[in-house]
Design a protein around this motif. Structure first.
Motif, short mmCIF file in Angstrom:
data_model
loop_
_atom_site.label_atom_id
_atom_site.label_comp_id
_atom_site.label_asym_id
_atom_site.label_seq_id
_atom_site.Cartn_x
_atom_site.Cartn_y
_atom_site.Cartn_z
N ASN A 1 -23.13 -15.97 -10.44
CA ASN A 1 -22.52 -15.08 -11.44
C ASN A 1 -22.98 -13.63 -11.30
N HIS B 1 -24.76 -15.76 -2.85
CA HIS B 1 -25.40 -14.87 -3.84
C HIS B 1 -26.79 -14.40 -3.42
N TYR C 1 -15.76 -12.64 -4.77
CA TYR C 1 -14.98 -13.85 -5.03
C TYR C 1 -13.55 -13.49 -5.44
N LYS C 2 -13.44 -12.59 -6.39
CA LYS C 2 -12.11 -12.21 -6.88
C LYS C 2 -11.27 -11.54 -5.80
N GLN D 1 -19.34 -11.96 -7.84
CA GLN D 1 -18.08 -12.21 -8.52
C GLN D 1 -16.97 -11.28 -8.02
N ARG E 1 -17.65 -19.86 -4.57
CA ARG E 1 -19.00 -19.32 -4.74
C ARG E 1 -19.81 -20.43 -5.37
#
Length: 218
Positions: free
Chosen positions: A42, A32, A50-51, A47, A62
């Motif tokens: 977050n 991040h 990550y997905k 994110q 993460r």
């Protein structure tokens, strides 16, 4: 996305981890942005990355660097954060020791840490670096850069200047045995506020190419 706590150099580290759905699946770790600029695991782009890897069947992690969220310790100007990333990768690999390959993806400060980790970990075969802060940090440690990857930059970024990133790309492209892709997203600022779809399309196109059995880049 299961919450996980695992040991880091300065105490526990907090993350989100999606185990692999099949044996010998590849591993991916997402890093991040700058903790002192509000960066956390977050973060929106973190994110999305990550997905993307989860959807491709990677064992994907993460996590929060030291001093962020429930991760213990305090900010260490990138030195400790690199140790955090190495410990996080150790933890994933302890769960998936048979992983076929390892990828790193980072955004901004996370891209810096990810590219430093490349130099320590020869098992990393691919990287995605979004807006690596080439105008703020010295990237000459990439000598030579050990893996192929993509660097993605917004042309409207006033935090990380496109010119500095272009110079980094040009320098890396003089090295043998690796291939550096470079995508510029028109009008995008440092946060890709209105260009997230274009950003993720660039990531997906690159992964489609690299993960194809016919890809010449190993």
């Amino acid at each position: 996305m299961p919450a996980v706590i695992f040991p880091g150099p300065e105490g526990r580290l907090e993350g989100r981890f999606q185990p692999a759905s099949r044996p010998r699946a590849p591993v991916a770790m997402i890093l991040h942005p700058h903790p002192q600029a509000g960066g956390t695991m977050n973060d929106r782009i973190t994110q999305h990355l990550y997905k993307t890897f989860v959807n491709r069947g990677f064992a994907t992690l993460r996590f929060n660097f030291r001093g962020v969220g429930r991760s213990q310790g305090s900010f260490d100007n990138g030195i400790g954060e690199l140790s955090d990333a190495a410990a996080a990768l150790d933890w994933v690999q302890s769960i998936h020791p048979e992983a076929s390959t390892t990828w790193i993806a980072g955004y901004s400060f996370g891209a810096l840490i990810g590219m430093q980790l490349l130099m320590r970990r020869p098992e990393i075969r691919g990287f995605i670096s979004i807006a690596p802060p080439a105008n703020m940090y010295d990237f000459s440690f990439l000598a030579p850069c050990p893996a192929s990857g993509i660097i993605i930059q917004g042309t409207g970024d006033t935090v990380v200047t496109p010119n500095a990133v272009q110079k980094l790309v040009d320098k890396l492209r003089t090295q043998k045995h690796i291939t550096i892709h470079h995508d510029e997203i028109p009008r995008a600022n440092h946060f890709f506020e209105h260009e997230t779809d274009e950003l993720m399309r660039s990531v997906d196109n690159y992964l489609d190419m690299r993960l194809s059995p016919d890809c010449p880049i190993k």
